[in-house]
Design an enzyme around this catalytic site. Sequence first.
Site, PDB file in Angstrom:
ATOM      1  N   TYR A 128      -3.430  12.200   0.557  1.00  0.00           N
ATOM      2  CA  TYR A 128      -2.966  11.557  -0.745  1.00  0.00           C
ATOM      3  C   TYR A 128      -1.778  12.274  -1.419  1.00  0.00           C
ATOM      4  O   TYR A 128      -0.810  11.834  -1.281  1.00  0.00           O
ATOM      5  CB  TYR A 128      -4.134  10.936  -1.557  1.00  0.00           C
ATOM      6  CG  TYR A 128      -3.372   9.930  -2.363  1.00  0.00           C
ATOM      7  CD1 TYR A 128      -3.499   8.489  -2.187  1.00  0.00           C
ATOM      8  CD2 TYR A 128      -2.726  10.338  -3.768  1.00  0.00           C
ATOM      9  CE1 TYR A 128      -2.973   7.613  -3.172  1.00  0.00           C
ATOM     10  CE2 TYR A 128      -2.179   9.365  -4.476  1.00  0.00           C
ATOM     11  CZ  TYR A 128      -2.286   8.006  -4.177  1.00  0.00           C
ATOM     12  OH  TYR A 128      -1.705   7.088  -5.320  1.00  0.00           O
ATOM     13  N   LEU A 157     -12.871   1.065  -3.403  1.00  0.00           N
ATOM     14  CA  LEU A 157     -12.800  -0.316  -4.290  1.00  0.00           C
ATOM     15  C   LEU A 157     -12.269   0.197  -5.787  1.00  0.00           C
ATOM     16  O   LEU A 157     -12.736  -0.635  -6.549  1.00  0.00           O
ATOM     17  CB  LEU A 157     -13.887  -0.953  -4.061  1.00  0.00           C
ATOM     18  CG  LEU A 157     -14.298  -1.515  -2.624  1.00  0.00           C
ATOM     19  CD1 LEU A 157     -15.689  -2.259  -2.570  1.00  0.00           C
ATOM     20  CD2 LEU A 157     -13.233  -2.342  -2.072  1.00  0.00           C
ATOM     21  N   SER A 186     -13.568   4.480  -9.668  1.00  0.00           N
ATOM     22  CA  SER A 186     -13.316   5.352 -10.724  1.00  0.00           C
ATOM     23  C   SER A 186     -12.499   4.789 -11.824  1.00  0.00           C
ATOM     24  O   SER A 186     -12.602   5.020 -12.844  1.00  0.00           O
ATOM     25  CB  SER A 186     -12.648   6.752 -10.156  1.00  0.00           C
ATOM     26  OG  SER A 186     -11.575   6.276  -9.481  1.00  0.00           O
ATOM     27  N   GLY A 212     -16.875   5.371  -4.192  1.00  0.00           N
ATOM     28  CA  GLY A 212     -16.252   6.186  -3.191  1.00  0.00           C
ATOM     29  C   GLY A 212     -15.795   5.610  -1.834  1.00  0.00           C
ATOM     30  O   GLY A 212     -15.654   6.230  -0.995  1.00  0.00           O
ATOM     31  N   GLU A 264       0.912  -1.198  -0.097  1.00  0.00           N
ATOM     32  CA  GLU A 264       0.028   0.102   0.184  1.00  0.00           C
ATOM     33  C   GLU A 264       0.865   1.050   0.075  1.00  0.00           C
ATOM     34  O   GLU A 264       1.920   1.469   0.830  1.00  0.00           O
ATOM     35  CB  GLU A 264      -0.794   0.067   1.329  1.00  0.00           C
ATOM     36  CG  GLU A 264      -2.284   0.581   0.985  1.00  0.00           C
ATOM     37  CD  GLU A 264      -3.176  -0.092   0.202  1.00  0.00           C
ATOM     38  OE1 GLU A 264      -3.155   0.062  -1.170  1.00  0.00           O
ATOM     39  OE2 GLU A 264      -3.670  -1.179   0.498  1.00  0.00           O
ATOM     40  N   HIS A 265       0.615   2.173  -1.005  1.00  0.00           N
ATOM     41  CA  HIS A 265       1.151   3.615  -1.193  1.00  0.00           C
ATOM     42  C   HIS A 265       2.786   3.161  -1.818  1.00  0.00           C
ATOM     43  O   HIS A 265       3.573   3.816  -1.351  1.00  0.00           O
ATOM     44  CB  HIS A 265       1.169   4.283   0.403  1.00  0.00           C
ATOM     45  CG  HIS A 265      -0.018   4.674   0.414  1.00  0.00           C
ATOM     46  ND1 HIS A 265      -0.565   5.870  -0.219  1.00  0.00           N
ATOM     47  CD2 HIS A 265      -1.097   4.477   1.122  1.00  0.00           C
ATOM     48  CE1 HIS A 265      -1.828   6.211   0.215  1.00  0.00           C
ATOM     49  NE2 HIS A 265      -2.017   5.195   1.190  1.00  0.00           N
ATOM     50  N   THR A 266       3.084   2.015  -2.232  1.00  0.00           N
ATOM     51  CA  THR A 266       4.161   1.657  -2.883  1.00  0.00           C
ATOM     52  C   THR A 266       4.021   2.000  -4.378  1.00  0.00           C
ATOM     53  O   THR A 266       5.066   1.768  -4.882  1.00  0.00           O
ATOM     54  CB  THR A 266       4.455  -0.096  -2.583  1.00  0.00           C
ATOM     55  OG1 THR A 266       3.262  -0.684  -2.919  1.00  0.00           O
ATOM     56  CG2 THR A 266       4.940  -0.158  -1.197  1.00  0.00           C
ATOM     57  N   ASP A 267       3.137   2.041  -4.662  1.00  0.00           N
ATOM     58  CA  ASP A 267       2.953   2.012  -6.444  1.00  0.00           C
ATOM     59  C   ASP A 267       3.596   3.320  -6.963  1.00  0.00           C
ATOM     60  O   ASP A 267       4.436   3.211  -8.025  1.00  0.00           O
ATOM     61  CB  ASP A 267       1.473   1.832  -6.928  1.00  0.00           C
ATOM     62  CG  ASP A 267       0.480   2.736  -6.704  1.00  0.00           C
ATOM     63  OD1 ASP A 267       0.768   3.582  -5.773  1.00  0.00           O
ATOM     64  OD2 ASP A 267      -0.494   2.650  -7.347  1.00  0.00           O
ATOM     65  N   ASP A 278      -4.377   0.684  -9.602  1.00  0.00           N
ATOM     66  CA  ASP A 278      -5.859   0.380  -9.748  1.00  0.00           C
ATOM     67  C   ASP A 278      -6.216   0.103 -11.316  1.00  0.00           C
ATOM     68  O   ASP A 278      -6.820  -0.807 -11.463  1.00  0.00           O
ATOM     69  CB  ASP A 278      -6.743   1.615  -9.311  1.00  0.00           C
ATOM     70  CG  ASP A 278      -6.133   1.829  -7.745  1.00  0.00           C
ATOM     71  OD1 ASP A 278      -5.930   1.097  -7.115  1.00  0.00           O
ATOM     72  OD2 ASP A 278      -6.734   3.257  -7.303  1.00  0.00           O
TER      73      ASP A 278
HETATM   74  C1  GLA Z   1      -4.981   4.708  -4.436  1.00  0.00           C
HETATM   75  C2  GLA Z   1      -4.341   4.921  -5.508  1.00  0.00           C
HETATM   76  C3  GLA Z   1      -3.375   3.829  -5.963  1.00  0.00           C
HETATM   77  C4  GLA Z   1      -2.562   3.505  -4.760  1.00  0.00           C
HETATM   78  C5  GLA Z   1      -3.256   3.387  -3.660  1.00  0.00           C
HETATM   79  C6  GLA Z   1      -2.483   3.297  -2.292  1.00  0.00           C
HETATM   80  O1  GLA Z   1      -5.965   3.555  -4.363  1.00  0.00           O
HETATM   81  O2  GLA Z   1      -5.262   5.074  -6.710  1.00  0.00           O
HETATM   82  O3  GLA Z   1      -2.661   4.435  -7.034  1.00  0.00           O
HETATM   83  O4  GLA Z   1      -1.500   4.587  -4.446  1.00  0.00           O
HETATM   84  O5  GLA Z   1      -4.267   4.240  -3.249  1.00  0.00           O
HETATM   85  O6  GLA Z   1      -1.635   1.906  -2.044  1.00  0.00           O
END
Ligand code: GLA
Length: 402
Positions: A234, A138, A141, A135, A38-41, A185
């Site tokens: 974010y 999941l 968008s 929203g 999570e938050h690695t992409d 995503d």
């Molecule tokens: C959201 C963003 C993704 C990713 C996650 C956190 O879903 O759209 O790109 O950064 O948060 O892992």
Amino acid sequence: MVRPRLTQQAHQVFEQVFGTAAVPQIASAPGRINLIGEHTDYNDGFVLPMAIDRHVAVAFAPRADRVLRAYSAEFRHSRDVSLDTLERRSAADPAKHSGRGGWFGYVAGVAWAMIRAGHRPNGLDMAIVSDLPAGVGLSSSAALEIAVARALAEVAGMPWDPIPMARLAQQAEHEFAGVACGIMDQVAVAAATEGAALLLDCRSLETRTIPIPTAAKIVVFDSGVRRELATSAYNDRRAACERVVAALQKRDRWVHALRDADDAMLAAVAPTLDPQDVRRASHVIAENRRPLSLANAFADGDLARAGRLMMLSHASLRDLYEVSSPELDALVELSIEQPGCSGARLTGAGFGGCAIALVEEGSVERVLSSVEAGYEQRFGRSTTAFVCRAAGGAGLLVAGSW
Ligand code: GLA
């Protein structure tokens, strides 16, 4: 599999809104959960998402002119834009598009990104329906963007290539929604394989399918907390990571992203940084190792190890990255108290949204009912919970096949 009821609804809504002259095709794209990473992409790292069996479906038919017209069943609202106008805008300052258009911004944004990449989409009528909650983290968008991209590609006769399409959808999100999201995503939603999670290297965009052990069930709990300040929070997290990368680069010029750093490198620059930025980066560095570890635990059928990794991820998101909430923490605590649940964590960006739990098949009902009751007792409101299956990515249903 898209639920037959959803495709029927898409067809019916199309008929009601656009008349019966054209027989529509249906493009669909699933939502996703992220198992770990999570938050690695946006740090060029690894992620392990899984598409889920809830979808956005778009019934569509080509138009003779260059107009993109869409009706959203959720918003009961129709919007249109001329592709020629979008084409003119594509040469303009992209910042001008940011934050425009609500749900239709995603639709127009995808067409805009396609045009900017040199494609020539056709005019379309589209009826959009969904059984994916919007929203709540999941990726509704991304599902909308990718389903629309699938429809536009089909009508323009473009081959469907999920990764380049995911990149276009990500651009649409950046420019039209103002969220500096990573690529997870859109790739998950475009390229997932049924029955498996997708191990994605966000630098090379290479993917590997990771079968989910059959004994493992994934339960989704919606905290019911909406993510109001999520966009700025974010973007702040992303900026913190970039500040740390800038400090690392002064010592090691080859560092391009936190993916390239380890704990020792971070410790060496830590005295020059805000301690909060150091905490953020140490989350990313540790979290980036977890997708591969979880993939290995799944390959070994070791749900206990998989669950422990999820718990570590949650603690790190809560304490170091600070994107959890009391509700998400409670959902995780209530889940892990139950026999048969090996791990739980928030999923997606955080700041509200959903938690997931990894549960042995025979324990699902008990975990669901205990967590629902405990949550209601603690917060005086209910959590919406469901078991999800690993779905395939975006698809196309030809008229008459549903
Ligand atoms: C959201 C963003 C993704 C990713 C996650 C956190 O879903 O759209 O790109 O950064 O948060 O892992």
